[in-house]
Write a protein that holds these residues in place. Structure first.
Motif, short mmCIF file in Angstrom:
data_model
loop_
_atom_site.label_atom_id
_atom_site.label_comp_id
_atom_site.label_asym_id
_atom_site.label_seq_id
_atom_site.Cartn_x
_atom_site.Cartn_y
_atom_site.Cartn_z
N GLU A 62 1.00 -1.21 0.66
CA GLU A 62 0.33 -0.10 0.36
C GLU A 62 0.88 1.39 -0.17
N PRO A 63 0.43 2.29 -0.58
CA PRO A 63 1.31 3.37 -0.93
C PRO A 63 1.60 4.32 0.41
N ALA A 64 2.80 4.66 1.43
CA ALA A 64 2.65 4.89 2.46
C ALA A 64 1.52 6.13 2.59
N VAL A 65 1.41 7.06 1.25
CA VAL A 65 0.51 8.23 1.73
C VAL A 65 -1.04 8.20 0.31
N VAL A 66 -1.85 7.43 1.69
CA VAL A 66 -3.52 7.25 1.06
C VAL A 66 -4.14 8.45 1.03
#
Length: 73
Positions: free
Chosen positions: A3-7
């Motif tokens: 999952e991307p660090a910034v969602v």
């Protein structure tokens, strides 16, 4: 897949009291604003869940004395 660090990105306006508290926390902790806000949201979510489940928030001093913290959600 990771999952991307910034969602999510959020642009917020802080009232004066909150801006001062954020600046004080930065001075006291050395953390970045984004880290303080992320931790604050996670803490609020945890406390809200505990209160929803009928629990109380209590602070215990070094002397062992406990104080009930009143939090209104």
């Amino acid at each position: 897949m990771e999952e991307p660090a910034v969602v999510a990105r959020v642009n917020i306006a802080l009232v004066r009291e909150s801006a001062r508290a954020l600046a004080k926390l930065q001075d006291d902790t050395g953390l970045k604003k984004v880290d303080i806000v992320n931790r604050a949201i996670q803490l609020y979510e945890f406390i809200a869940g505990e209160l929803k489940d009928g629990r109380q928030v209590v602070v215990r001093g070094d002397d062992g004395q406990e104080v009930l913290v009143k939090i209104f959600l």
